[in-house]
Design a protein around this motif. Structure first.
Motif, PDB file in Angstrom:
ATOM      1  N   PRO A   1       0.816  -0.980   0.230  1.00 43.49           N
ATOM      2  CA  PRO A   1      -0.081  -0.181  -0.102  1.00 43.49           C
ATOM      3  C   PRO A   1       1.163   1.107  -0.006  1.00 43.49           C
ATOM      4  O   PRO A   1       0.478   2.194  -0.931  1.00 43.49           O
ATOM      5  CB  PRO A   1      -0.678   0.182   0.995  1.00 43.49           C
ATOM      6  N   GLU A   2       1.972   1.159   0.766  1.00 37.47           N
ATOM      7  CA  GLU A   2       2.536   2.345   0.757  1.00 37.47           C
ATOM      8  C   GLU A   2       2.973   2.627  -0.858  1.00 37.47           C
ATOM      9  O   GLU A   2       3.438   3.665  -0.323  1.00 37.47           O
ATOM     10  CB  GLU A   2       2.996   2.387   1.570  1.00 37.47           C
TER      11      GLU A   2
ATOM     12  N   ARG B   1       2.645   1.393  -3.572  1.00 31.15           N
ATOM     13  CA  ARG B   1       1.070   1.988  -4.519  1.00 31.15           C
ATOM     14  C   ARG B   1       0.970   3.470  -4.147  1.00 31.15           C
ATOM     15  O   ARG B   1       0.805   4.139  -5.367  1.00 31.15           O
ATOM     16  CB  ARG B   1       0.190   1.432  -4.042  1.00 31.15           C
ATOM     17  N   LYS B   2       0.610   4.364  -2.863  1.00 31.57           N
ATOM     18  CA  LYS B   2       0.521   5.599  -3.141  1.00 31.57           C
ATOM     19  C   LYS B   2       0.984   6.536  -3.364  1.00 31.57           C
ATOM     20  O   LYS B   2       1.594   7.404  -4.316  1.00 31.57           O
ATOM     21  CB  LYS B   2      -0.052   5.490  -1.379  1.00 31.57           C
TER      22      LYS B   2
ATOM     23  N   MET C   1       1.146   6.432  -7.074  1.00 30.69           N
ATOM     24  CA  MET C   1      -0.174   7.316  -7.800  1.00 30.69           C
ATOM     25  C   MET C   1       0.226   8.496  -7.367  1.00 30.69           C
ATOM     26  O   MET C   1      -0.223   9.384  -7.997  1.00 30.69           O
ATOM     27  CB  MET C   1      -0.809   6.768  -6.710  1.00 30.69           C
ATOM     28  N   ARG C   2       0.266   8.865  -6.260  1.00 26.16           N
ATOM     29  CA  ARG C   2       0.789  10.522  -5.938  1.00 26.16           C
ATOM     30  C   ARG C   2       1.725  10.946  -6.848  1.00 26.16           C
ATOM     31  O   ARG C   2       1.561  12.572  -7.336  1.00 26.16           O
ATOM     32  CB  ARG C   2       1.166  10.914  -4.995  1.00 26.16           C
TER      33      ARG C   2
ATOM     34  N   TYR D   1       3.131  11.788   3.340  1.00 26.36           N
ATOM     35  CA  TYR D   1       3.655  11.006   3.922  1.00 26.36           C
ATOM     36  C   TYR D   1       4.449  10.831   5.424  1.00 26.36           C
ATOM     37  O   TYR D   1       4.767  10.134   6.399  1.00 26.36           O
ATOM     38  CB  TYR D   1       3.531   9.834   3.591  1.00 26.36           C
TER      39      TYR D   1
END
Length: 186
Positions: A134-135, A137-138, A141-142, A157
């Motif tokens: 998840p980290e 991916r975030k 995407m950002r 983050y």
């Protein structure tokens, strides 16, 4: 107000749909547009165009995820505006840097075949992104969807800029390997 209620307002052709959309997703759309265009007035115009586009396609379209739907419209409008604005003067900016970073991983659709293969590539990218932590991916995407700077991502983050850079570098490497294994020519 939840997404279903906002979409229902569009279907009812209620002008309050735009106001509710702006309340809930205005910041997201502004951030995407500004990260690409780096100009407050151009970004504002792009977001207004996003709402106009949403108004014209809902109905008949009923988006499953309104945030992604609006984000995609905003991103496409901003990229089109950016391309138009920089057609003669290829300047710097975050979008150029982000696209250069991805150029080594993702083939450009320079031909008809490439454009046809774009749908396959999109499906493969979705599979790749679902498999990321998840980290990672975030952060990815950002950087490449919202076109945030490394500094912005670090602030969002609460991590160091070097950690963001390392995460992006490793994720691009994994993406390159994944696409090669899937038979996507780079």
């Amino acid at each position: 107000m939840d997404d279903k209620q906002i979409i229902d307002l569009y279907w009812a052709r209620s002008e309050s749909a735009i106001a509710e959309t702006d309340k809930k997703y205005g910041k997201l759309c502004h951030r995407i547009a500004f990260n690409i265009l780096a100009d407050p007035r151009d970004s504002e115009e792009c977001v207004s165009d996003t709402y106009l586009k949403a108004w014209s396609v809902i109905p008949p379209k009923r988006p499953v995820k309104l945030s992604a739907f609006l984000g995609k419209i905003t991103r496409n409008l901003a990229l089109n505006r950016y391309e138009k604005d920089t057609a003669e003067k290829r300047g710097g900016g975050e979008i150029s840097v982000a696209l250069d970073e991805l150029a080594e991983c993702i083939p450009a659709p320079n031909s008809v075949e490439g454009m046809v293969d774009n749908r396959i590539l999109t499906d493969k990218l979705n599979v790749f992104l679902e498999g990321l932590a998840p980290e990672a991916r975030k952060v990815f995407m950002r950087r490449y969807w919202e076109v945030c700077s490394v500094r912005e991502i670090a602030e969002i983050y609460g991590i160091s800029e070097s950690k963001v850079k390392v995460s992006l570098f490793r994720t691009r490497g994994k993406l390159r390997t994944f696409l090669e294994q899937e038979g996507i020519a780079l």
